[in-house]
Design a protein around this motif. Structure first.
Motif, PDB file in Angstrom:
ATOM      1  N   GLN A   7      47.715  36.733  36.502  1.00 60.00           N
ATOM      2  CA  GLN A   7      47.132  37.903  35.858  1.00 60.00           C
ATOM      3  C   GLN A   7      45.973  38.456  36.678  1.00 60.00           C
ATOM      4  OE1 GLN A   7      48.067  39.660  33.203  1.00 60.00           O
ATOM      5  NE2 GLN A   7      49.885  38.387  33.019  1.00 60.00           N
ATOM      6  N   GLU A   8      45.176  37.565  37.237  1.00 60.43           N
ATOM      7  CA  GLU A   8      44.045  37.991  38.059  1.00 60.43           C
ATOM      8  C   GLU A   8      44.540  38.690  39.322  1.00 60.43           C
ATOM      9  OE1 GLU A   8      40.315  38.841  39.158  1.00 60.43           O
ATOM     10  OE2 GLU A   8      40.922  37.930  37.248  1.00 60.43           O
ATOM     11  N   ASN A   9      45.581  38.135  39.944  1.00 59.10           N
ATOM     12  CA  ASN A   9      46.162  38.756  41.136  1.00 59.10           C
ATOM     13  C   ASN A   9      46.727  40.132  40.807  1.00 59.10           C
ATOM     14  OD1 ASN A   9      45.536  36.548  42.709  1.00 59.10           O
ATOM     15  ND2 ASN A   9      47.544  35.595  42.492  1.00 59.10           N
ATOM     16  N   LEU A  10      47.348  40.242  39.616  1.00 54.07           N
ATOM     17  CA  LEU A  10      47.905  41.526  39.199  1.00 54.07           C
ATOM     18  C   LEU A  10      46.805  42.563  39.032  1.00 54.07           C
ATOM     19  CD1 LEU A  10      50.243  43.300  38.221  1.00 54.07           C
ATOM     20  CD2 LEU A  10      49.946  42.317  35.940  1.00 54.07           C
ATOM     21  N   ARG A  11      45.695  42.158  38.419  1.00 55.69           N
ATOM     22  CA  ARG A  11      44.584  43.089  38.226  1.00 55.69           C
ATOM     23  C   ARG A  11      44.009  43.544  39.567  1.00 55.69           C
ATOM     24  NH1 ARG A  11      43.568  39.808  33.604  1.00 55.69           N
ATOM     25  NH2 ARG A  11      42.305  38.360  34.832  1.00 55.69           N
ATOM     26  N   GLU A  12      43.918  42.611  40.508  1.00 51.84           N
ATOM     27  CA  GLU A  12      43.393  42.967  41.829  1.00 51.84           C
ATOM     28  C   GLU A  12      44.339  43.932  42.541  1.00 51.84           C
ATOM     29  OE1 GLU A  12      42.749  39.382  43.947  1.00 51.84           O
ATOM     30  OE2 GLU A  12      41.067  38.709  42.700  1.00 51.84           O
ATOM     31  N   THR A  13      45.652  43.679  42.428  1.00 52.70           N
ATOM     32  CA  THR A  13      46.643  44.560  43.049  1.00 52.70           C
ATOM     33  C   THR A  13      46.594  45.949  42.436  1.00 52.70           C
ATOM     34  OG1 THR A  13      48.116  42.687  43.481  1.00 52.70           O
ATOM     35  CG2 THR A  13      49.102  44.877  43.529  1.00 52.70           C
ATOM     36  N   LEU A  14      46.475  46.012  41.120  1.00 52.87           N
ATOM     37  CA  LEU A  14      46.383  47.294  40.430  1.00 52.87           C
ATOM     38  C   LEU A  14      45.137  48.067  40.847  1.00 52.87           C
ATOM     39  CD1 LEU A  14      47.577  46.644  36.768  1.00 52.87           C
ATOM     40  CD2 LEU A  14      48.483  48.319  38.377  1.00 52.87           C
ATOM     41  N   GLN A  15      44.036  47.359  40.987  1.00 54.33           N
ATOM     42  CA  GLN A  15      42.793  48.000  41.387  1.00 54.33           C
ATOM     43  C   GLN A  15      42.927  48.606  42.780  1.00 54.33           C
ATOM     44  OE1 GLN A  15      40.159  48.604  39.487  1.00 54.33           O
ATOM     45  NE2 GLN A  15      39.300  49.770  41.206  1.00 54.33           N
ATOM     46  N   GLU A  16      43.561  47.868  43.685  1.00 57.28           N
ATOM     47  CA  GLU A  16      43.795  48.383  45.039  1.00 57.28           C
ATOM     48  C   GLU A  16      44.693  49.611  44.999  1.00 57.28           C
ATOM     49  OE1 GLU A  16      45.385  45.197  47.297  1.00 57.28           O
ATOM     50  OE2 GLU A  16      43.553  43.979  47.236  1.00 57.28           O
TER      51      GLU A  16
END
Length: 250
Positions: A7-16
């Protein structure tokens, strides 16, 4: 623990992703929705940051309605949901391409695609009109079989089968196959395969041409039912041709 990391990786990817997209002055970006199987363009809608996040998190398309000024989940009321298979953006980062597995028609009119009306080009007939003439018995070149790409008819047939699957017009044979389900489709594939064998044994090319055409049609129906793009089959054939391993194509 693992789910939390994902979930954290997904949030970081979305932010990018959010930082790369060129949002317009209203905070929107156009999203072209394409059938992941048949490759037909189904519709054009708009996403804002919130709808894009919800689309990624839920795996279904969410858009921003400019007329109603609210979020909407495609198919929430009609049941014609879009399961996202891939999400890309173009070189200018100002347009999204959303490939989906479409349930039912994509258009509110009940049509498979919102782009069902075609304009004639250069004073000539539209492709739609040409196909209608071909169906009525006009020369084969009107349907793109001559003078165009050699296998153009396969793409046209794949698109038509996808349309039948989505719209389910009453009385259409393809509708009948989809309504009856996989077992019926497989039964027809088996029957047509047997008839191809019989035609070949009879040394009748006219009969063989007819039966092979039936078999190809039913195979395309099977691919649509399985949500397997014809492109994947063609890519498999191409990869075998390139590899040429022992026991495969040479």
């Amino acid at each position: 623990m693992t789910e939390g990391i994902l979930q954290e990786n997904l949030r970081e990817t979305l932010q990018e992703l959010m930082e790369q997209i060129r949002w317009d002055t209203a905070g929107l970006v156009p999203a072209v929705v394409q059938d992941a199987v048949g490759k037909d363009v189904l519709m054009l809608a708009y996403m804002n940051r919130e709808s894009l996040v919800k689309s990624v998190e839920t795996g279904q398309t969410w858009f921003w309605s400019r007329s109603r000024s609210e979020l909407w989940n495609k198919g929430a009321t009609s049941g014609h949901v879009q399961k996202i298979k891939s999400l890309k953006f173009d070189c200018d980062a100002d347009t999204l391409l959303v490939q989906v597995e479409q349930t039912g028609p994509a258009c509110h009119t009940g049509k498979y695609s919102c782009f069902y009306r075609e304009l004639p080009l250069g004073g000539g007939k539209s492709q739609q009109a040409a196909e209608q003439e071909a169906a009525a018995g006009s020369p084969a070149e009107a349907n793109g079989i001559r003078g165009g790409e050699r296998f153009q008819i396969l793409a046209a047939l794949e698109s038509l089968i996808a349309q039948r699957d989505a719209e389910r017009p009453e009385g259409a044979y393809t509708t009948y196959l989809f309504e009856k389900g996989l077992d019926k489709i497989l039964k027809k594939v088996g029957e047509e395969t047997a008839e191809v064998i019989i035609a070949a044994k009879n040394r009748s090319n006219e009969e063989l041409r007819f039966e092979v055409s039936d078999l190809i049609f039913h195979l395309l129906v099977l691919l649509r039912d399985a949500k397997l793009p014809l492109d994947d089959v063609l890519n498999e054939l191409n990869s075998r041709h390139i590899r040429k391993p022992k026991g495969e194509f040479r």
